[in-house]
Design an enzyme around this catalytic site. Structure first.
Site, mmCIF file in Angstrom:
data_model
loop_
_atom_site.group_PDB
_atom_site.id
_atom_site.type_symbol
_atom_site.label_atom_id
_atom_site.label_comp_id
_atom_site.label_asym_id
_atom_site.label_seq_id
_atom_site.Cartn_x
_atom_site.Cartn_y
_atom_site.Cartn_z
ATOM 1 N N LYS A 131 39.349 31.336 33.433
ATOM 2 C CA LYS A 131 38.933 30.979 32.322
ATOM 3 C C LYS A 131 40.195 30.972 31.284
ATOM 4 C CE LYS A 131 36.817 26.908 34.519
ATOM 5 N NZ LYS A 131 38.016 26.196 34.653
ATOM 6 N N ASP B 164 42.881 29.487 34.006
ATOM 7 C CA ASP B 164 42.893 27.906 34.388
ATOM 8 C C ASP B 164 42.592 27.657 32.997
ATOM 9 O OD1 ASP B 164 42.169 25.090 34.000
ATOM 10 O OD2 ASP B 164 40.427 25.881 36.029
ATOM 11 N N GLU C 236 46.677 27.288 35.357
ATOM 12 C CA GLU C 236 46.171 25.618 35.548
ATOM 13 C C GLU C 236 45.571 24.656 34.698
ATOM 14 O OE1 GLU C 236 43.378 26.152 39.332
ATOM 15 O OE2 GLU C 236 42.129 24.072 38.318
ATOM 16 N N GLU D 257 43.356 18.289 39.162
ATOM 17 C CA GLU D 257 42.171 18.163 40.383
ATOM 18 C C GLU D 257 41.179 16.923 39.964
ATOM 19 O OE1 GLU D 257 38.897 20.261 37.422
ATOM 20 O OE2 GLU D 257 41.488 21.690 37.836
ATOM 21 N N ASP E 62 40.813 17.148 45.639
ATOM 22 C CA ASP E 62 39.402 17.832 46.151
ATOM 23 C C ASP E 62 38.855 16.054 46.790
ATOM 24 O OD1 ASP E 62 36.743 17.746 45.377
ATOM 25 O OD2 ASP E 62 37.062 19.111 43.686
ATOM 26 N N HIS F 210 40.475 21.921 45.290
ATOM 27 C CA HIS F 210 39.443 22.545 44.699
ATOM 28 C C HIS F 210 38.196 22.468 44.819
ATOM 29 C CE1 HIS F 210 37.491 20.593 40.460
ATOM 30 N NE2 HIS F 210 38.581 21.669 40.288
HETATM 31 MG MG MG Z 1 40.629 23.642 37.404
#
Ligand code: MG
Length: 218
Positions: A19, A47, A73, A101, A124, A151
């Site tokens: 992240k 991400d 992302e 996602e 997802d 995802h």
């Molecule tokens: Mg993500």
């Protein structure tokens, strides 16, 4: 973070994701530290969950490039399709822009692909109307020549991923794999960085551990 990333690499996983987005300056140091710990051969994904501004995201993409980041992302909000396209056009060629996602239906994915917002679409099955929606997203990806990445919920995406040519990889999400093992038997374990669909059980090959699941009954 370094310990966790290295643990996945030791399992044979060839791509790891971290992240970013809380603090742009600190993120550069964190990405540098991540690269240092995983070595040169492993793909590093980041991400931002939509946390950067457009210009900030472009600056970050260029900063991350020197650490071999391959995937960025949600550099900005997934709702900012023009912004995603702008970043896609201005980020280094070696960094793919990914989003999708939050997609709940086929029109969401079509709008994202129509806008040229992503290099890789995410979908997802737990959010996009199940496997039917995932198949629709995969079909759109084929039509737009854009790869698909699933995802979260890896146990749900192994079989459908094998059945859809557009699917490039499945996100092996730490929290989900932990929970999947807690309440299901038959969860695929990664071998040499890959999940394989078990063919000895019908359906997804998952069997609910009823006694264990009972602990979470409400
Ligand atoms: Mg993500």
């Amino acid at each position: 973070m370094q310990k966790q990333l290295c643990g996945w690499v030791e399992q044979g996983i060839s791509r790891v994701k971290m992240k970013v987005g809380r603090d742009a300056k600190v993120d550069k140091r964190r990405v540098a530290a991540a690269r240092k710990s995983i070595g040169e051969e492993v793909d590093l994904f980041v991400d931002a969950n939509g946390a950067y501004s457009r210009k900030q995201a472009i600056a970050q993409a260029h900063a991350f490039e020197q650490f071999g980041v391959r995937w960025f992302e949600e550099p900005v909000s997934s709702d900012d399709l023009e912004g995603l396209r702008f970043i896609r056009n201005h980020a280094p060629a070696g960094i793919e822009i990914a989003a999708g996602e939050y997609g709940y239906d086929v029109d969401y994915f079509r709008r994202m692909l129509d806008a040229g917002a992503v290099d890789v679409l995410q979908a997802d099955a737990t959010r996009c109307c199940g496997f039917t929606g995932f198949l629709q997203a995969a079909t759109l990806c084929d039509a737009y020549h854009v790869p698909l990445s699933s995802h979260c919920a890896p146990a749900l995406h192994v079989h459908i991923g094998c059945a859809t040519p557009a699917t490039r990889h499945a996100e092996y999400f730490h929290d989900h794999t932990r929970i999947e093992r807690m309440i299901f038997d038959g969860v695929a374990e990664p071998g040499a960085g890959a999940l394989r669909a078990g063919l000895d059980q019908p359906g997804l090959g998952l069997i609910l551990k009823r006694a264990d699941a009972q602990n979470f009954a409400i």
